[in-house]
Design a protein around this motif. Structure first.
Motif, PDB file in Angstrom:
ATOM      1  N   TYR A  59     -10.305   2.966  -1.826  1.00 55.78           N
ATOM      2  CA  TYR A  59      -9.773   3.339  -3.131  1.00 55.78           C
ATOM      3  C   TYR A  59      -9.610   2.085  -3.980  1.00 55.78           C
ATOM      4  O   TYR A  59      -9.361   0.990  -3.466  1.00 55.78           O
ATOM      5  CB  TYR A  59      -8.398   4.011  -2.994  1.00 55.78           C
ATOM      6  CG  TYR A  59      -8.420   5.366  -2.338  1.00 55.78           C
ATOM      7  CD1 TYR A  59      -8.434   5.493  -0.954  1.00 55.78           C
ATOM      8  CD2 TYR A  59      -8.427   6.526  -3.104  1.00 55.78           C
ATOM      9  CE1 TYR A  59      -8.453   6.736  -0.341  1.00 55.78           C
ATOM     10  CE2 TYR A  59      -8.444   7.786  -2.508  1.00 55.78           C
ATOM     11  CZ  TYR A  59      -8.456   7.874  -1.129  1.00 55.78           C
ATOM     12  OH  TYR A  59      -8.474   9.112  -0.535  1.00 55.78           O
ATOM     13  N   GLN A 108      -2.243   2.154 -12.677  1.00 52.90           N
ATOM     14  CA  GLN A 108      -3.059   3.362 -12.471  1.00 52.90           C
ATOM     15  C   GLN A 108      -2.838   3.939 -11.076  1.00 52.90           C
ATOM     16  O   GLN A 108      -2.315   3.279 -10.184  1.00 52.90           O
ATOM     17  CB  GLN A 108      -4.542   3.030 -12.660  1.00 52.90           C
ATOM     18  CG  GLN A 108      -4.877   2.460 -14.022  1.00 52.90           C
ATOM     19  CD  GLN A 108      -4.618   3.453 -15.127  1.00 52.90           C
ATOM     20  OE1 GLN A 108      -4.996   4.620 -15.042  1.00 52.90           O
ATOM     21  NE2 GLN A 108      -3.954   3.010 -16.175  1.00 52.90           N
ATOM     22  N   ASP A 109      -3.272   5.187 -10.904  1.00 55.80           N
ATOM     23  CA  ASP A 109      -3.247   5.773  -9.574  1.00 55.80           C
ATOM     24  C   ASP A 109      -4.518   5.351  -8.844  1.00 55.80           C
ATOM     25  O   ASP A 109      -5.524   5.014  -9.473  1.00 55.80           O
ATOM     26  CB  ASP A 109      -3.139   7.298  -9.651  1.00 55.80           C
ATOM     27  CG  ASP A 109      -4.194   7.888 -10.569  1.00 55.80           C
ATOM     28  OD1 ASP A 109      -5.071   8.620 -10.057  1.00 55.80           O
ATOM     29  OD2 ASP A 109      -4.153   7.615 -11.780  1.00 55.80           O
ATOM     30  N   PRO A 110      -4.501   5.373  -7.520  1.00 56.65           N
ATOM     31  CA  PRO A 110      -5.705   5.008  -6.757  1.00 56.65           C
ATOM     32  C   PRO A 110      -6.856   5.973  -7.036  1.00 56.65           C
ATOM     33  O   PRO A 110      -6.657   7.182  -7.084  1.00 56.65           O
ATOM     34  CB  PRO A 110      -5.241   5.119  -5.299  1.00 56.65           C
ATOM     35  CG  PRO A 110      -3.758   4.978  -5.355  1.00 56.65           C
ATOM     36  CD  PRO A 110      -3.348   5.625  -6.644  1.00 56.65           C
ATOM     37  N   GLN A 111      -8.045   5.412  -7.216  1.00 60.30           N
ATOM     38  CA  GLN A 111      -9.245   6.199  -7.453  1.00 60.30           C
ATOM     39  C   GLN A 111     -10.161   6.066  -6.242  1.00 60.30           C
ATOM     40  O   GLN A 111     -10.466   4.966  -5.796  1.00 60.30           O
ATOM     41  CB  GLN A 111      -9.973   5.712  -8.702  1.00 60.30           C
ATOM     42  CG  GLN A 111      -9.175   5.895  -9.993  1.00 60.30           C
ATOM     43  CD  GLN A 111      -8.975   7.356 -10.338  1.00 60.30           C
ATOM     44  OE1 GLN A 111      -9.911   8.153 -10.298  1.00 60.30           O
ATOM     45  NE2 GLN A 111      -7.741   7.718 -10.686  1.00 60.30           N
ATOM     46  N   PHE A 112     -10.628   7.196  -5.744  1.00 60.72           N
ATOM     47  CA  PHE A 112     -11.463   7.229  -4.546  1.00 60.72           C
ATOM     48  C   PHE A 112     -12.826   6.614  -4.826  1.00 60.72           C
ATOM     49  O   PHE A 112     -13.477   6.931  -5.826  1.00 60.72           O
ATOM     50  CB  PHE A 112     -11.614   8.681  -4.089  1.00 60.72           C
ATOM     51  CG  PHE A 112     -12.574   8.877  -2.954  1.00 60.72           C
ATOM     52  CD1 PHE A 112     -13.820   9.444  -3.187  1.00 60.72           C
ATOM     53  CD2 PHE A 112     -12.238   8.498  -1.669  1.00 60.72           C
ATOM     54  CE1 PHE A 112     -14.706   9.638  -2.142  1.00 60.72           C
ATOM     55  CE2 PHE A 112     -13.124   8.695  -0.624  1.00 60.72           C
ATOM     56  CZ  PHE A 112     -14.365   9.264  -0.861  1.00 60.72           C
ATOM     57  N   GLY A 120      -1.639  11.815  -8.304  1.00 53.24           N
ATOM     58  CA  GLY A 120      -0.961  11.804  -9.578  1.00 53.24           C
ATOM     59  C   GLY A 120      -0.757  10.356 -10.007  1.00 53.24           C
ATOM     60  O   GLY A 120      -1.048   9.422  -9.248  1.00 53.24           O
ATOM     61  N   GLN A 162      -7.335   0.654  -7.252  1.00 53.41           N
ATOM     62  CA  GLN A 162      -6.164   0.926  -8.080  1.00 53.41           C
ATOM     63  C   GLN A 162      -6.037  -0.145  -9.149  1.00 53.41           C
ATOM     64  O   GLN A 162      -5.698  -1.299  -8.858  1.00 53.41           O
ATOM     65  CB  GLN A 162      -4.891   1.002  -7.243  1.00 53.41           C
ATOM     66  CG  GLN A 162      -3.656   1.423  -8.034  1.00 53.41           C
ATOM     67  CD  GLN A 162      -2.415   1.581  -7.172  1.00 53.41           C
ATOM     68  OE1 GLN A 162      -2.247   0.879  -6.174  1.00 53.41           O
ATOM     69  NE2 GLN A 162      -1.534   2.502  -7.536  1.00 53.41           N
ATOM     70  N   PHE A 199      -7.692  -0.555  -1.818  1.00 47.93           N
ATOM     71  CA  PHE A 199      -7.024  -0.063  -0.620  1.00 47.93           C
ATOM     72  C   PHE A 199      -8.026   0.586   0.318  1.00 47.93           C
ATOM     73  O   PHE A 199      -8.963   1.256  -0.102  1.00 47.93           O
ATOM     74  CB  PHE A 199      -5.964   0.980  -0.980  1.00 47.93           C
ATOM     75  CG  PHE A 199      -4.761   0.416  -1.656  1.00 47.93           C
ATOM     76  CD1 PHE A 199      -4.520   0.655  -2.996  1.00 47.93           C
ATOM     77  CD2 PHE A 199      -3.850  -0.355  -0.945  1.00 47.93           C
ATOM     78  CE1 PHE A 199      -3.401   0.136  -3.621  1.00 47.93           C
ATOM     79  CE2 PHE A 199      -2.732  -0.885  -1.568  1.00 47.93           C
ATOM     80  CZ  PHE A 199      -2.516  -0.639  -2.905  1.00 47.93           C
ATOM     81  N   ARG A 248      -5.972  -7.717  -3.173  1.00 47.80           N
ATOM     82  CA  ARG A 248      -5.871  -7.904  -4.618  1.00 47.80           C
ATOM     83  C   ARG A 248      -7.026  -8.791  -5.050  1.00 47.80           C
ATOM     84  O   ARG A 248      -7.082  -9.965  -4.686  1.00 47.80           O
ATOM     85  CB  ARG A 248      -4.534  -8.533  -5.000  1.00 47.80           C
ATOM     86  CG  ARG A 248      -4.361  -8.726  -6.509  1.00 47.80           C
ATOM     87  CD  ARG A 248      -2.964  -9.214  -6.859  1.00 47.80           C
ATOM     88  NE  ARG A 248      -1.945  -8.246  -6.531  1.00 47.80           N
ATOM     89  CZ  ARG A 248      -1.584  -7.246  -7.297  1.00 47.80           C
ATOM     90  NH1 ARG A 248      -2.170  -7.063  -8.461  1.00 47.80           N
ATOM     91  NH2 ARG A 248      -0.625  -6.422  -6.911  1.00 47.80           N
ATOM     92  N   LEU A 304      -6.493  -3.676  -7.271  1.00 46.63           N
ATOM     93  CA  LEU A 304      -6.119  -3.589  -5.862  1.00 46.63           C
ATOM     94  C   LEU A 304      -7.103  -2.657  -5.177  1.00 46.63           C
ATOM     95  O   LEU A 304      -7.361  -1.559  -5.682  1.00 46.63           O
ATOM     96  CB  LEU A 304      -4.715  -3.015  -5.733  1.00 46.63           C
ATOM     97  CG  LEU A 304      -3.532  -3.966  -5.663  1.00 46.63           C
ATOM     98  CD1 LEU A 304      -2.244  -3.190  -5.758  1.00 46.63           C
ATOM     99  CD2 LEU A 304      -3.566  -4.791  -4.392  1.00 46.63           C
ATOM    100  N   GLY A 335       0.804  -1.202   0.000  1.00 50.25           N
ATOM    101  CA  GLY A 335       0.000   0.000   0.000  1.00 50.25           C
ATOM    102  C   GLY A 335       0.843   1.260   0.000  1.00 50.25           C
ATOM    103  O   GLY A 335       2.038   1.221   0.326  1.00 50.25           O
ATOM    104  N   ASP A 355      -2.267  -2.414   3.123  1.00 54.83           N
ATOM    105  CA  ASP A 355      -1.547  -3.037   2.011  1.00 54.83           C
ATOM    106  C   ASP A 355      -2.477  -3.563   0.920  1.00 54.83           C
ATOM    107  O   ASP A 355      -2.007  -4.120  -0.070  1.00 54.83           O
ATOM    108  CB  ASP A 355      -0.639  -4.157   2.513  1.00 54.83           C
ATOM    109  CG  ASP A 355       0.665  -3.621   3.070  1.00 54.83           C
ATOM    110  OD1 ASP A 355       1.303  -4.307   3.892  1.00 54.83           O
ATOM    111  OD2 ASP A 355       1.059  -2.493   2.692  1.00 54.83           O
TER     112      ASP A 355
END
Lengths: 112, 112
Positions: free
Chosen positions: B35, B41-45, A103, B37, B90, B108, B88, A43, B105
């Motif tokens: 989130y 990619q970046d984590p998306q809320f 980002g 991910q 989170f 998955r 993933l 994470g 962490d």
């Protein structure tokens, strides 16, 4: 256009180098700025947290926020192979807006 | 120091099945965030809860629901799973809805 732009790299540097990572953003409401380090299959780990503009130093890490330019930076001094990871900038406007906007992350490799 | 605990770490499901992901925040933290991910990619809320009430909502599909319980742990329930849900997931927590957020962490999730 994404709210937060970050060069994905990859960035490869020799051990001991100074590393500069940057993000730009478009949402002027952002007030909280964070840098996270993410190792593979783990994470995001909080590295630095800054409220509003200014500089913050913690050991080998320095975070800078320039709200007038909508630009934030993370500097890593004396980089180590263990610093090899993906670095994510993240921002929030706070208040009733709880989410972080990230980002895309910069993949950094520090070569021994 | 105690961190955010997520379970299970790995989960394999088939299309149209359901899944439940659990998150145990850092002790004394009363705010939980989820989130997603995707690969590279970046984590998306997705969603957040403060004091057991939904506090903010992002791009969470209607097939997903979440709640926070009296002990502040949270569960993300996912139904009618699709291949695109492979990612993933989170969980993060913070104190009184303030920044910064601390991440677990992740789980998955793989959809076959």
């Amino acid at each position: 256009q994404k709210e937060v732009e970050q060069d994905p790299g990859p960035l490869s540097v020799p051990e001991g180098a100074i590393v500069s990572l940057n993000c730009t953003y478009s949402n002027s409401a952002f007030q909280y700025f964070m840098w996270y380090r993410q190792y593979s299959r783990k994470g995001p780990e909080l590295l630095m947290y800054t409220y509003s503009s200014g500089n913050k130093e913690d050991g080998r890490f320095t975070a800078q926020v320039d709200k007038s330019s909508k630009y934030i930076s993370l500097f890593i001094r004396d980089s180590q192979p263990s610093d090899s990871a993906t670095y994510l900038c993240a921002m929030s406007s706070g208040g009733s807006n709880y989410k972080l906007t990230f980002g895309k992350g910069t993949l950094l490799t520090v070569n021994p | 120091a105690a961190g955010v605990i997520q379970s299970p770490r790995h989960l394999i499901k088939e299309k149209r099945e359901t899944a439940t992901l659990k998150c145990y925040p850092i002790p004394r933290h009363d705010t939980v965030y989820w989130y997603q991910q995707g690969p590279g990619q970046d984590p998306q809320f997705l969603i957040s809860f403060y004091e057991k009430m939904q506090s903010d909502k992002g791009s969470i599909p209607d097939r997903f629901s979440a709640q926070q319980f009296s002990d502040y742990h949270s569960e993300l329930n996912m139904s009618s799973l699709e291949l695109g849900d492979s990612a993933l997931y989170f969980c993060a927590s913070s104190f009184t809805g303030e920044q910064p957020q601390h991440f677990g962490d992740g789980t998955r999730l793989s959809i076959l």
